[in-house]
Write a protein that holds these residues in place. Structure first.
Motif, PDB file in Angstrom:
ATOM      1  N   TYR A  97       0.851  -1.184   0.000  1.00  0.00           N
ATOM      2  CA  TYR A  97       0.000   0.000   0.000  1.00  0.00           C
ATOM      3  C   TYR A  97       0.888   1.235   0.000  1.00  0.00           C
ATOM      4  O   TYR A  97       1.853   1.320   0.762  1.00  0.00           O
ATOM      5  CB  TYR A  97      -0.911   0.028   1.238  1.00  0.00           C
ATOM      6  N   ALA A  98       0.563   2.177  -0.855  1.00  0.00           N
ATOM      7  CA  ALA A  98       1.288   3.447  -0.893  1.00  0.00           C
ATOM      8  C   ALA A  98       0.315   4.533  -1.353  1.00  0.00           C
ATOM      9  O   ALA A  98      -0.796   4.242  -1.805  1.00  0.00           O
ATOM     10  CB  ALA A  98       2.484   3.365  -1.832  1.00  0.00           C
ATOM     11  N   HIS A  99       0.744   5.775  -1.241  1.00  0.00           N
ATOM     12  CA  HIS A  99      -0.119   6.887  -1.647  1.00  0.00           C
ATOM     13  C   HIS A  99       0.711   8.083  -2.072  1.00  0.00           C
ATOM     14  O   HIS A  99       1.924   8.105  -1.893  1.00  0.00           O
ATOM     15  CB  HIS A  99      -1.094   7.263  -0.526  1.00  0.00           C
ATOM     16  N   THR A 100       0.030   9.075  -2.604  1.00  0.00           N
ATOM     17  CA  THR A 100       0.678  10.267  -3.148  1.00  0.00           C
ATOM     18  C   THR A 100       0.853  11.348  -2.091  1.00  0.00           C
ATOM     19  O   THR A 100       0.503  12.498  -2.313  1.00  0.00           O
ATOM     20  CB  THR A 100      -0.123  10.831  -4.342  1.00  0.00           C
ATOM     21  N   LYS A 101       1.422  10.991  -0.985  1.00  0.00           N
ATOM     22  CA  LYS A 101       1.715  11.966   0.077  1.00  0.00           C
ATOM     23  C   LYS A 101       2.514  13.109  -0.546  1.00  0.00           C
ATOM     24  O   LYS A 101       3.477  12.878  -1.265  1.00  0.00           O
ATOM     25  CB  LYS A 101       2.526  11.283   1.168  1.00  0.00           C
ATOM     26  N   THR A 102       2.112  14.338  -0.269  1.00  0.00           N
ATOM     27  CA  THR A 102       2.777  15.461  -0.923  1.00  0.00           C
ATOM     28  C   THR A 102       4.054  15.911  -0.215  1.00  0.00           C
ATOM     29  O   THR A 102       4.837  16.646  -0.798  1.00  0.00           O
ATOM     30  CB  THR A 102       1.824  16.670  -1.059  1.00  0.00           C
ATOM     31  N   GLN A 103       4.292  15.467   0.991  1.00  0.00           N
ATOM     32  CA  GLN A 103       5.538  15.812   1.672  1.00  0.00           C
ATOM     33  C   GLN A 103       6.629  14.948   1.047  1.00  0.00           C
ATOM     34  O   GLN A 103       6.673  13.741   1.229  1.00  0.00           O
ATOM     35  CB  GLN A 103       5.389  15.572   3.179  1.00  0.00           C
ATOM     36  N   ASP A 104       7.500  15.582   0.267  1.00  0.00           N
ATOM     37  CA  ASP A 104       8.447  14.858  -0.581  1.00  0.00           C
ATOM     38  C   ASP A 104       9.321  13.862   0.157  1.00  0.00           C
ATOM     39  O   ASP A 104       9.459  12.709  -0.269  1.00  0.00           O
ATOM     40  CB  ASP A 104       9.340  15.835  -1.347  1.00  0.00           C
ATOM     41  N   ASP A 105       9.973  14.258   1.237  1.00  0.00           N
ATOM     42  CA  ASP A 105      10.892  13.350   1.940  1.00  0.00           C
ATOM     43  C   ASP A 105      10.163  12.127   2.473  1.00  0.00           C
ATOM     44  O   ASP A 105      10.648  11.006   2.360  1.00  0.00           O
ATOM     45  CB  ASP A 105      11.605  14.076   3.086  1.00  0.00           C
ATOM     46  N   TRP A 106       8.991  12.334   3.061  1.00  0.00           N
ATOM     47  CA  TRP A 106       8.236  11.220   3.627  1.00  0.00           C
ATOM     48  C   TRP A 106       7.795  10.266   2.522  1.00  0.00           C
ATOM     49  O   TRP A 106       7.929   9.061   2.629  1.00  0.00           O
ATOM     50  CB  TRP A 106       7.034  11.759   4.399  1.00  0.00           C
ATOM     51  N   ARG A 107       7.275  10.834   1.435  1.00  0.00           N
ATOM     52  CA  ARG A 107       6.783  10.014   0.327  1.00  0.00           C
ATOM     53  C   ARG A 107       7.924   9.229  -0.318  1.00  0.00           C
ATOM     54  O   ARG A 107       7.797   8.039  -0.604  1.00  0.00           O
ATOM     55  CB  ARG A 107       6.105  10.892  -0.724  1.00  0.00           C
ATOM     56  N   ARG A 108       9.040   9.877  -0.536  1.00  0.00           N
ATOM     57  CA  ARG A 108      10.182   9.180  -1.152  1.00  0.00           C
ATOM     58  C   ARG A 108      10.718   8.087  -0.240  1.00  0.00           C
ATOM     59  O   ARG A 108      11.132   7.028  -0.710  1.00  0.00           O
ATOM     60  CB  ARG A 108      11.256  10.186  -1.521  1.00  0.00           C
ATOM     61  N   SER A 109      10.694   8.331   1.047  1.00  0.00           N
ATOM     62  CA  SER A 109      11.120   7.305   2.000  1.00  0.00           C
ATOM     63  C   SER A 109      10.180   6.106   1.935  1.00  0.00           C
ATOM     64  O   SER A 109      10.620   4.952   1.947  1.00  0.00           O
ATOM     65  CB  SER A 109      11.155   7.881   3.414  1.00  0.00           C
ATOM     66  N   MET A 110       8.877   6.370   1.858  1.00  0.00           N
ATOM     67  CA  MET A 110       7.889   5.298   1.754  1.00  0.00           C
ATOM     68  C   MET A 110       8.126   4.479   0.487  1.00  0.00           C
ATOM     69  O   MET A 110       8.154   3.244   0.535  1.00  0.00           O
ATOM     70  CB  MET A 110       6.466   5.892   1.734  1.00  0.00           C
ATOM     71  N   THR A 111       8.335   5.143  -0.630  1.00  0.00           N
ATOM     72  CA  THR A 111       8.572   4.432  -1.887  1.00  0.00           C
ATOM     73  C   THR A 111       9.856   3.619  -1.814  1.00  0.00           C
ATOM     74  O   THR A 111       9.900   2.459  -2.224  1.00  0.00           O
ATOM     75  CB  THR A 111       8.614   5.417  -3.073  1.00  0.00           C
ATOM     76  N   ARG A 112      10.905   4.214  -1.275  1.00  0.00           N
ATOM     77  CA  ARG A 112      12.176   3.497  -1.170  1.00  0.00           C
ATOM     78  C   ARG A 112      12.027   2.243  -0.333  1.00  0.00           C
ATOM     79  O   ARG A 112      12.460   1.160  -0.716  1.00  0.00           O
ATOM     80  CB  ARG A 112      13.248   4.410  -0.567  1.00  0.00           C
ATOM     81  N   ARG A 113      11.371   2.371   0.817  1.00  0.00           N
ATOM     82  CA  ARG A 113      11.228   1.213   1.703  1.00  0.00           C
ATOM     83  C   ARG A 113      10.338   0.135   1.104  1.00  0.00           C
ATOM     84  O   ARG A 113      10.653  -1.039   1.182  1.00  0.00           O
ATOM     85  CB  ARG A 113      10.661   1.650   3.060  1.00  0.00           C
ATOM     86  N   LEU A 114       9.231   0.535   0.500  1.00  0.00           N
ATOM     87  CA  LEU A 114       8.297  -0.448  -0.043  1.00  0.00           C
ATOM     88  C   LEU A 114       8.762  -1.063  -1.352  1.00  0.00           C
ATOM     89  O   LEU A 114       8.673  -2.267  -1.542  1.00  0.00           O
ATOM     90  CB  LEU A 114       6.921   0.184  -0.263  1.00  0.00           C
ATOM     91  N   VAL A 115       9.247  -0.243  -2.247  1.00  0.00           N
ATOM     92  CA  VAL A 115       9.543  -0.710  -3.603  1.00  0.00           C
ATOM     93  C   VAL A 115      10.986  -1.174  -3.723  1.00  0.00           C
ATOM     94  O   VAL A 115      11.252  -2.315  -4.078  1.00  0.00           O
ATOM     95  CB  VAL A 115       9.230   0.375  -4.653  1.00  0.00           C
ATOM     96  N   ARG A 116      11.910  -0.304  -3.424  1.00  0.00           N
ATOM     97  CA  ARG A 116      13.310  -0.664  -3.643  1.00  0.00           C
ATOM     98  C   ARG A 116      13.793  -1.718  -2.663  1.00  0.00           C
ATOM     99  O   ARG A 116      14.369  -2.727  -3.048  1.00  0.00           O
ATOM    100  CB  ARG A 116      14.181   0.574  -3.562  1.00  0.00           C
ATOM    101  N   GLU A 117      13.558  -1.501  -1.379  1.00  0.00           N
ATOM    102  CA  GLU A 117      14.012  -2.459  -0.374  1.00  0.00           C
ATOM    103  C   GLU A 117      13.068  -3.657  -0.279  1.00  0.00           C
ATOM    104  O   GLU A 117      13.500  -4.770  -0.018  1.00  0.00           O
ATOM    105  CB  GLU A 117      14.164  -1.773   0.973  1.00  0.00           C
ATOM    106  N   GLY A 118      11.789  -3.427  -0.514  1.00  0.00           N
ATOM    107  CA  GLY A 118      10.805  -4.508  -0.462  1.00  0.00           C
ATOM    108  C   GLY A 118      10.951  -5.511  -1.580  1.00  0.00           C
ATOM    109  O   GLY A 118      10.467  -6.641  -1.495  1.00  0.00           O
ATOM    110  N   ALA A 119      11.620  -5.103  -2.652  1.00  0.00           N
ATOM    111  CA  ALA A 119      11.817  -6.021  -3.785  1.00  0.00           C
ATOM    112  C   ALA A 119      12.634  -7.237  -3.379  1.00  0.00           C
ATOM    113  O   ALA A 119      12.613  -8.252  -4.067  1.00  0.00           O
ATOM    114  CB  ALA A 119      12.509  -5.279  -4.932  1.00  0.00           C
ATOM    115  N   HIS A 120      13.323  -7.142  -2.285  1.00  0.00           N
ATOM    116  CA  HIS A 120      14.177  -8.250  -1.840  1.00  0.00           C
ATOM    117  C   HIS A 120      13.483  -9.185  -0.858  1.00  0.00           C
ATOM    118  O   HIS A 120      14.092 -10.126  -0.386  1.00  0.00           O
ATOM    119  CB  HIS A 120      15.456  -7.688  -1.222  1.00  0.00           C
TER     120      HIS A 120
END
Length: 121
Positions: A97-120
């Motif tokens: 689950y993810a969303h378009t949070k407009t706070q850039d740092d928080w949103r990018r952290s969420m994407t990094r953790r879910l997508v990039r690190e979660g891929a493993h």
């Protein structure tokens, strides 16, 4: 790799285009194969524009759930409903689950953790 069911919330009346582009780029770069279920909240016009933009870039969207008003509960309710249908989401599947949070740092952290690190996972 086990199937991934991705529920993605988009607030279409806000600044959604950059968050969606960043998230989609991260998904493509990760190599993950996902079945996307997108929750769109906003005016009918803004929802239609966001949905078309996501289709144009080739996002693998299984369905849209839409509402004129609301928050993340629109998308989360779709996820909850799917979990209640036997066999809708396989037992061995991962759910993201993810969303378009407009706070850039928080949103990018969420994407990094879910997508990039979660891929493993």
């Amino acid at each position: 790799m086990r199937p991934i069911y991705h529920y993605y919330h988009v607030y279409a009346d806000g600044p959604w285009s950059m968050p969606v582009a960043e998230h989609w780029a991260a998904l493509k770069a990760s190599g993950l194969t996902v079945e996307m279920h997108v929750g769109l909240v906003g005016t009918p016009y803004h929802r239609a524009v966001a949905a078309e933009a996501m289709r144009i870039v080739g996002m693998p969207i299984a369905r849209f759930v839409e509402a004129d008003t609301g928050f993340e509960q629109v998308t989360l309710a779709a996820l909850e409903g799917d979990l209640k249908i036997p066999g809708r989401i396989p037992d061995d599947a991962a759910v993201m689950y993810a969303h378009t949070k407009t706070q850039d740092d928080w949103r990018r952290s969420m994407t990094r953790r879910l997508v990039r690190e979660g891929a493993h996972c």
